[in-house]
Design a protein around this motif. Sequence first.
Motif, PDB file in Angstrom:
ATOM      1  N   VAL A   5      42.194 -25.107  46.678  1.00 43.25           N
ATOM      2  CA  VAL A   5      42.972 -23.927  46.301  1.00 43.25           C
ATOM      3  C   VAL A   5      43.259 -23.120  47.561  1.00 43.25           C
ATOM      4  CG1 VAL A   5      43.019 -21.819  44.950  1.00 43.25           C
ATOM      5  CG2 VAL A   5      41.918 -23.861  44.017  1.00 43.25           C
ATOM      6  N   GLU A   6      44.545 -22.953  47.855  1.00 39.57           N
ATOM      7  CA  GLU A   6      44.953 -22.166  49.013  1.00 39.57           C
ATOM      8  C   GLU A   6      45.156 -20.703  48.630  1.00 39.57           C
ATOM      9  OE1 GLU A   6      47.356 -26.135  49.326  1.00 39.57           O
ATOM     10  OE2 GLU A   6      46.756 -24.695  47.772  1.00 39.57           O
ATOM     11  N   SER A   7      45.000 -19.847  49.623  1.00 40.10           N
ATOM     12  CA  SER A   7      45.292 -18.423  49.455  1.00 40.10           C
ATOM     13  C   SER A   7      45.580 -17.831  50.826  1.00 40.10           C
ATOM     14  CB  SER A   7      44.114 -17.694  48.795  1.00 40.10           C
ATOM     15  OG  SER A   7      42.954 -17.794  49.603  1.00 40.10           O
ATOM     16  N   TRP A 117      45.724 -32.624  47.172  1.00 33.90           N
ATOM     17  CA  TRP A 117      46.517 -31.497  47.668  1.00 33.90           C
ATOM     18  C   TRP A 117      46.242 -30.251  46.858  1.00 33.90           C
ATOM     19  CZ3 TRP A 117      50.000 -31.982  51.766  1.00 33.90           C
ATOM     20  CH2 TRP A 117      50.195 -33.290  52.228  1.00 33.90           C
ATOM     21  N   GLY A 118      46.333 -29.118  47.532  1.00 37.30           N
ATOM     22  CA  GLY A 118      46.309 -27.864  46.817  1.00 37.30           C
ATOM     23  C   GLY A 118      47.681 -27.534  46.272  1.00 37.30           C
ATOM     24  N   GLN A 119      47.791 -26.374  45.643  1.00 40.60           N
ATOM     25  CA  GLN A 119      49.047 -25.989  44.988  1.00 40.60           C
ATOM     26  C   GLN A 119      50.014 -25.311  45.951  1.00 40.60           C
ATOM     27  OE1 GLN A 119      46.384 -24.112  44.978  1.00 40.60           O
ATOM     28  NE2 GLN A 119      47.189 -22.065  45.404  1.00 40.60           N
ATOM     29  N   GLY A 120      49.520 -24.911  47.109  1.00 33.22           N
ATOM     30  CA  GLY A 120      50.359 -24.291  48.125  1.00 33.22           C
ATOM     31  C   GLY A 120      50.319 -22.775  48.079  1.00 33.22           C
ATOM     32  N   THR A 121      50.602 -22.172  49.227  1.00 34.50           N
ATOM     33  CA  THR A 121      50.708 -20.722  49.332  1.00 34.50           C
ATOM     34  C   THR A 121      51.916 -20.396  50.197  1.00 34.50           C
ATOM     35  OG1 THR A 121      49.499 -18.680  49.886  1.00 34.50           O
ATOM     36  CG2 THR A 121      49.121 -20.566  51.326  1.00 34.50           C
TER      37      THR A 121
END
Length: 127
Positions: A5-7, A117-121
């Motif tokens: 999870v990106e942030s 992969w994460g969902q992107g930020t």
Amino acid sequence: QVQLVESGGGLVQAGGSLRLSCAASGRTVSSLRMGWFRQAPGKEREFAAAISWGGGSTYYADAVKGRFTISRDNDKNTVYLQMNNLKPEDTAVYYCARLRDSSSWNTARGLREYDVWGQGTQVIVSS
């Protein structure tokens, strides 16, 4: 099963800084080789940076070298991308990803070598 999870994305003026975070669950990040990629509107996803298991080896794309720093905090199970001196051309969705366990470290710039992969930020750099 590893989840990422990106942030930390946001809107920043040119010359500013942001720090992106990638929190891992399902496996300790110390056992993962991780990468950051980015995808600008209308463009293909491209490699930005990667870090080895112990953090002793890193790769950077030429476009970000000297401005971005990838690091890891194993206690927090998190990988970071510190981005300094941001430029409008850095505007993109940024993704963190795991390098396949079976992939050689020297292939870490290859998008297809990553399997989680994460969902992107979103990062937007205004001029």
